[in-house]
Design a protein around this motif. Sequence first.
Motif, PDB file in Angstrom:
ATOM      1  N   LYS A  29      -3.016   7.561  -3.767  1.00 47.78           N
ATOM      2  CA  LYS A  29      -4.454   7.502  -3.484  1.00 47.78           C
ATOM      3  C   LYS A  29      -5.130   8.800  -3.927  1.00 47.78           C
ATOM      4  O   LYS A  29      -4.700   9.889  -3.533  1.00 47.78           O
ATOM      5  CB  LYS A  29      -4.682   7.269  -1.991  1.00 47.78           C
ATOM      6  CG  LYS A  29      -4.201   5.889  -1.586  1.00 47.78           C
ATOM      7  CD  LYS A  29      -4.491   5.612  -0.139  1.00 47.78           C
ATOM      8  CE  LYS A  29      -3.951   4.233   0.204  1.00 47.78           C
ATOM      9  NZ  LYS A  29      -3.654   4.074   1.589  1.00 47.78           N
TER      10      LYS A  29
ATOM     11  N   ARG B 165      -9.144  -0.233  -6.985  1.00 41.71           N
ATOM     12  CA  ARG B 165      -7.712  -0.337  -7.239  1.00 41.71           C
ATOM     13  C   ARG B 165      -7.513  -0.326  -8.757  1.00 41.71           C
ATOM     14  O   ARG B 165      -8.094  -1.172  -9.430  1.00 41.71           O
ATOM     15  CB  ARG B 165      -7.250  -1.672  -6.643  1.00 41.71           C
ATOM     16  CG  ARG B 165      -5.793  -1.807  -6.504  1.00 41.71           C
ATOM     17  CD  ARG B 165      -5.467  -2.686  -5.312  1.00 41.71           C
ATOM     18  NE  ARG B 165      -5.159  -1.841  -4.166  1.00 41.71           N
ATOM     19  CZ  ARG B 165      -4.468  -2.254  -3.114  1.00 41.71           C
ATOM     20  NH1 ARG B 165      -4.068  -3.494  -3.039  1.00 41.71           N
ATOM     21  NH2 ARG B 165      -4.191  -1.430  -2.131  1.00 41.71           N
TER      22      ARG B 165
ATOM     23  N   ASP C 236      -4.975   4.016  -6.261  1.00 40.57           N
ATOM     24  CA  ASP C 236      -6.233   3.612  -5.631  1.00 40.57           C
ATOM     25  C   ASP C 236      -7.168   4.807  -5.680  1.00 40.57           C
ATOM     26  O   ASP C 236      -6.767   5.933  -5.336  1.00 40.57           O
ATOM     27  CB  ASP C 236      -6.011   3.220  -4.164  1.00 40.57           C
ATOM     28  CG  ASP C 236      -5.202   1.928  -4.059  1.00 40.57           C
ATOM     29  OD1 ASP C 236      -5.161   1.182  -5.059  1.00 40.57           O
ATOM     30  OD2 ASP C 236      -4.617   1.687  -2.987  1.00 40.57           O
TER      31      ASP C 236
ATOM     32  N   PHE D 188     -14.351   2.283  -3.251  1.00 36.10           N
ATOM     33  CA  PHE D 188     -12.910   2.245  -3.417  1.00 36.10           C
ATOM     34  C   PHE D 188     -12.580   1.352  -4.606  1.00 36.10           C
ATOM     35  O   PHE D 188     -13.268   0.369  -4.842  1.00 36.10           O
ATOM     36  CB  PHE D 188     -12.340   1.658  -2.121  1.00 36.10           C
ATOM     37  CG  PHE D 188     -10.949   1.148  -2.221  1.00 36.10           C
ATOM     38  CD1 PHE D 188      -9.878   2.017  -2.113  1.00 36.10           C
ATOM     39  CD2 PHE D 188     -10.695  -0.203  -2.434  1.00 36.10           C
ATOM     40  CE1 PHE D 188      -8.578   1.543  -2.198  1.00 36.10           C
ATOM     41  CE2 PHE D 188      -9.401  -0.672  -2.517  1.00 36.10           C
ATOM     42  CZ  PHE D 188      -8.342   0.209  -2.401  1.00 36.10           C
TER      43      PHE D 188
ATOM     44  N   ARG E 299       1.571   3.012  -3.314  1.00 27.40           N
ATOM     45  CA  ARG E 299       0.449   3.369  -4.178  1.00 27.40           C
ATOM     46  C   ARG E 299       0.017   4.811  -3.912  1.00 27.40           C
ATOM     47  O   ARG E 299       0.157   5.318  -2.806  1.00 27.40           O
ATOM     48  CB  ARG E 299      -0.720   2.404  -3.969  1.00 27.40           C
ATOM     49  CG  ARG E 299      -0.364   0.979  -4.383  1.00 27.40           C
ATOM     50  CD  ARG E 299      -1.522   0.040  -4.217  1.00 27.40           C
ATOM     51  NE  ARG E 299      -2.568   0.230  -5.218  1.00 27.40           N
ATOM     52  CZ  ARG E 299      -2.540  -0.315  -6.423  1.00 27.40           C
ATOM     53  NH1 ARG E 299      -1.526  -1.071  -6.792  1.00 27.40           N
ATOM     54  NH2 ARG E 299      -3.529  -0.108  -7.275  1.00 27.40           N
TER      55      ARG E 299
ATOM     56  N   CYS F 236      -6.113  10.302   1.436  1.00 27.22           N
ATOM     57  CA  CYS F 236      -5.791  10.341   0.003  1.00 27.22           C
ATOM     58  C   CYS F 236      -4.698  11.384  -0.188  1.00 27.22           C
ATOM     59  O   CYS F 236      -4.625  12.357   0.564  1.00 27.22           O
ATOM     60  CB  CYS F 236      -7.013  10.748  -0.810  1.00 27.22           C
ATOM     61  SG  CYS F 236      -8.208   9.400  -0.951  1.00 27.22           S
TER      62      CYS F 236
ATOM     63  N   ASP G 295       0.803  -1.216   0.000  1.00 28.64           N
ATOM     64  CA  ASP G 295       0.000   0.000   0.000  1.00 28.64           C
ATOM     65  C   ASP G 295       0.836   1.266   0.000  1.00 28.64           C
ATOM     66  O   ASP G 295       0.419   2.305  -0.479  1.00 28.64           O
ATOM     67  CB  ASP G 295      -0.876   0.008   1.258  1.00 28.64           C
ATOM     68  CG  ASP G 295      -2.313  -0.284   0.898  1.00 28.64           C
ATOM     69  OD1 ASP G 295      -2.549  -0.613  -0.283  1.00 28.64           O
ATOM     70  OD2 ASP G 295      -3.168  -0.193   1.792  1.00 28.64           O
TER      71      ASP G 295
END
Length: 298
Positions: free
Chosen positions: A9, A43, A50, A41, A7, A68, A4
Amino acid sequence: MINDEKRLKLAIQKSGRLADESRKLLEKCGINLLKSKDQLFCRAQNFPLDVFFVRDDDIPTFVASNACHIGIIGQNVLFDEQIKLPNQKIKDIITITELGFGQCRLSIAVPNGFEYENIKSLDGKRIATSYQGLLSKFLQDRSINCEIVSMQGAVEIAPRIDMADAVCDLVSTAATLTMNGLKEVETVLESQSVLVRNNSMGQAQEELLARLMLRLQGVLTARSSKYVMLHSPVDRLEEIKGVLPGSESPTVLSLQGRDDLVAVHAVCNEGVFWDTMEDLKAKGASSILVIPIEKMLG
Ligand code: PRT
Ligand code: ZN
């Protein structure tokens, strides 16, 4: 397992006026989202991104809290929350780029019978709005004292039921105001959707954002650019090049069997309108083609 921390957001509006355009923009950046209607949500399939689908009013809080890293939101909502909320992290949200959709203006409107001369005509009046932050700042900057009547929706009916003397609401075509017997008298803010970011993201997200921005700039530049192809008489080439809007160095190609004509290809960074085409034609250009550009890089 997917890490995570590697990534990026993004918060976008779940449903409403900005929802479709926000998703389309991601698609144009080559990012595929599989989302069923009530998913909150998603991906992305082919980019470490995301996406959170939320109410637009919640986007500043999502971004400020680092739930985010980035968000797509109307400037009207962002600026209003920045004025209204004491949270410094919301005030610190930065606009990265304007996105060119969701254009509207926040305007003050009064009933048609209201004798409006200038902003002073509003002194002592009641104004209904969902944008207390922006409206109170606008009035304060102009030393006008009003009672602000806070409403969450259907602001335009407030004067009819004597809840207010005027309204301050978003306008795009002005059809809603007209239908309710109101006339626009002041513009508080010109607004459109923007991509925003916080200052709390880590290095991995900074790198992903830079990658996303390269794609986004490509899409945004391409959207305002056109590829123009035409034939030009050799002796009027300079004149014709001068008319092509925002093109730096067009490609000039010879045409087989013609020494009086050349082909000119150019990327025009400004709007190519009918009057530009008529002007080109009047200068001797022929076979004029204006083609949309899908993506541009470098
Ligand atoms: O559910 P959620 O909270 O996420 O959505 P929302 O209901 O708060 O917002 P939504 O989807 O209505 O609007 C999202 C954003 O779209 C706004 O914050 C603006 O940035 C942008 N936008 C662009 C508009 C309009 N144009 C607009 N015309 N938002 C609202 N309107 C409304 C306006 O409030 C009025 O009721 O449309 C009516 C006026 O339209 P005209 O064409 O008659 O002038
Ligand atoms: Zn909202």
